[in-house]
Design a protein around this motif. Structure first.
Motif, short mmCIF file in Angstrom:
data_model
loop_
_atom_site.label_atom_id
_atom_site.label_comp_id
_atom_site.label_asym_id
_atom_site.label_seq_id
_atom_site.Cartn_x
_atom_site.Cartn_y
_atom_site.Cartn_z
N GLU A 105 0.91 2.45 0.31
CA GLU A 105 1.85 1.93 1.29
C GLU A 105 2.79 0.92 0.65
O GLU A 105 3.99 0.91 0.93
CB GLU A 105 1.10 1.27 2.45
CG GLU A 105 0.29 2.23 3.29
CD GLU A 105 -0.53 1.50 4.34
OE1 GLU A 105 -0.35 0.28 4.50
OE2 GLU A 105 -1.36 2.16 4.98
N TYR A 106 2.25 0.08 -0.21
CA TYR A 106 3.07 -0.91 -0.91
C TYR A 106 4.10 -0.20 -1.79
O TYR A 106 5.29 -0.56 -1.79
CB TYR A 106 2.17 -1.82 -1.75
CG TYR A 106 2.91 -2.86 -2.53
CD1 TYR A 106 3.45 -3.99 -1.90
CD2 TYR A 106 3.08 -2.75 -3.90
CE1 TYR A 106 4.14 -4.95 -2.61
CE2 TYR A 106 3.76 -3.69 -4.62
CZ TYR A 106 4.28 -4.80 -3.98
OH TYR A 106 4.97 -5.74 -4.69
N ALA A 107 3.66 0.80 -2.53
CA ALA A 107 4.57 1.54 -3.41
C ALA A 107 5.62 2.27 -2.59
O ALA A 107 6.81 2.31 -2.97
CB ALA A 107 3.79 2.52 -4.27
N LYS A 108 5.23 2.84 -1.44
CA LYS A 108 6.18 3.54 -0.60
C LYS A 108 7.26 2.59 -0.07
O LYS A 108 8.44 2.91 -0.07
CB LYS A 108 5.42 4.17 0.57
CG LYS A 108 6.25 5.05 1.48
CD LYS A 108 5.46 5.40 2.72
CE LYS A 108 5.12 6.84 2.79
NZ LYS A 108 4.42 7.20 4.03
N ARG A 109 6.83 1.41 0.35
CA ARG A 109 7.79 0.42 0.85
C ARG A 109 8.74 -0.01 -0.27
O ARG A 109 9.95 -0.14 -0.06
CB ARG A 109 7.03 -0.79 1.40
CG ARG A 109 7.93 -1.80 2.07
CD ARG A 109 7.14 -2.87 2.80
NE ARG A 109 6.11 -3.49 2.00
CZ ARG A 109 6.29 -4.54 1.19
NH1 ARG A 109 7.49 -5.07 1.07
NH2 ARG A 109 5.29 -5.05 0.51
N ARG A 110 8.20 -0.22 -1.46
CA ARG A 110 9.04 -0.62 -2.59
C ARG A 110 10.05 0.47 -2.95
O ARG A 110 11.20 0.18 -3.28
CB ARG A 110 8.17 -0.95 -3.81
CG ARG A 110 7.30 -2.18 -3.65
CD ARG A 110 8.11 -3.42 -3.68
NE ARG A 110 8.77 -3.49 -4.96
CZ ARG A 110 9.27 -4.57 -5.49
NH1 ARG A 110 9.19 -5.70 -4.85
NH2 ARG A 110 9.86 -4.55 -6.66
N VAL A 111 9.62 1.74 -2.92
CA VAL A 111 10.53 2.85 -3.22
C VAL A 111 11.62 2.92 -2.17
O VAL A 111 12.80 3.15 -2.48
CB VAL A 111 9.73 4.18 -3.31
CG1 VAL A 111 10.67 5.38 -3.28
CG2 VAL A 111 8.88 4.20 -4.56
N GLN A 112 11.27 2.71 -0.88
CA GLN A 112 12.29 2.73 0.17
C GLN A 112 13.30 1.60 -0.03
O GLN A 112 14.50 1.79 0.13
CB GLN A 112 11.62 2.60 1.54
CG GLN A 112 10.88 3.84 1.96
CD GLN A 112 10.08 3.64 3.24
OE1 GLN A 112 9.90 2.52 3.69
NE2 GLN A 112 9.61 4.74 3.81
N GLU A 113 12.81 0.40 -0.39
CA GLU A 113 13.72 -0.72 -0.64
C GLU A 113 14.63 -0.43 -1.83
O GLU A 113 15.84 -0.70 -1.80
CB GLU A 113 12.91 -1.99 -0.90
CG GLU A 113 12.21 -2.54 0.33
CD GLU A 113 11.30 -3.72 0.00
OE1 GLU A 113 11.24 -4.12 -1.19
OE2 GLU A 113 10.66 -4.23 0.92
N ALA A 114 14.05 0.14 -2.89
CA ALA A 114 14.84 0.46 -4.08
C ALA A 114 15.87 1.53 -3.76
O ALA A 114 17.02 1.46 -4.22
CB ALA A 114 13.93 0.93 -5.21
N THR A 115 15.50 2.53 -2.94
CA THR A 115 16.44 3.58 -2.56
C THR A 115 17.58 2.99 -1.73
O THR A 115 18.76 3.36 -1.92
CB THR A 115 15.70 4.66 -1.74
OG1 THR A 115 14.61 5.15 -2.51
CG2 THR A 115 16.61 5.80 -1.39
N ALA A 116 17.26 2.09 -0.84
CA ALA A 116 18.30 1.44 -0.03
C ALA A 116 19.24 0.63 -0.92
O ALA A 116 20.47 0.66 -0.74
CB ALA A 116 17.67 0.55 1.04
N GLN A 117 18.68 -0.08 -1.91
CA GLN A 117 19.53 -0.86 -2.82
C GLN A 117 20.42 0.04 -3.65
O GLN A 117 21.60 -0.25 -3.86
CB GLN A 117 18.65 -1.72 -3.73
CG GLN A 117 18.00 -2.89 -3.02
CD GLN A 117 17.08 -3.66 -3.95
OE1 GLN A 117 16.81 -3.25 -5.06
NE2 GLN A 117 16.59 -4.81 -3.46
#
Length: 185
Positions: free
Chosen positions: A132-144
């Motif tokens: 879940e942590y990695a998924k959230r980080r990937v979503q944040e990175a994709t948004a950036q």
């Protein structure tokens, strides 16, 4: 001295009279009390009759195997002595390869267990699953990355429009100059 021995025997007899009585009751019946009163059951007899040939056969095979091993060793010993300059380095090489294989397996298991330990400690510390942590980080990175791409696209578009506007003015002046030069006055 005989008086001392007699006194000591008398003391022992006086100190432990119950123990001697228990021993008398224990061995009073002899062999009859140890063995059951009735004979063995039918299933016990069948088991013994079945197991005797099987155990005898296995014992015979063990003896044959031992004899064969000893005979093979007797014939192989001179061969080992003759070929020892080749066999010893080969044995060392094989031992090294086996050691390397086992060591790599041990390192792999150690790495996996370490990774498991790190993930468990992370899970306990954050209260979240690492996925879940990695998924959230990937979503944040994709948004950036999406935001940065949009900004770069706007910058390129603005520079392109600015360049087209400047080019248009320069080409318009050149066209006007060229048009005036081409006309007879």
């Amino acid at each position: 001295m005989a008086d001392r021995d007699r006194d000591r025997d008398r003391q022992q007899f006086q100190l432990h009279p119950q123990q001697q009585q228990q021993q008398q009751y224990r061995y009073e019946g002899g062999l009859k009390n140890i063995l059951p009163q009735k004979g063995p059951s039918t299933s016990q007899i069948v088991a013994i009759v079945t197991l005797l040939p099987v155990s005898g056969t296995l014992l015979a095979l063990a003896g044959i195997t031992l004899a064969g091993s000893l005979i093979g060793l007797a014939f192989a010993t001179p061969v080992f002595l003759i070929f020892s300059p080749v066999l010893v380095p080969a044995a060392i090489l094989i031992a090294g390869a086996v050691t390397a294989f086992l060591t790599s397996g041990a390192f792999g298991l150690t790495g996996l267990s370490s990774l498991s330990w790190v993930l468990n400690s992370f899970r306990q510390a954050t209260g979240k699953e690492p996925g879940e942590y990695a998924k959230r980080r990937v979503q944040e990175a994709t948004a950036q990355v999406g935001e940065k791409t949009r900004q770069v696209g706007e910058t390129i578009k603005a520079k392109g429009q600015e360049g087209v506007g400047r080019e248009g003015r320069e080409s318009g002046a050149a066209v006007g100059a060229g048009a005036g030069a081409g006309r007879p006055a």
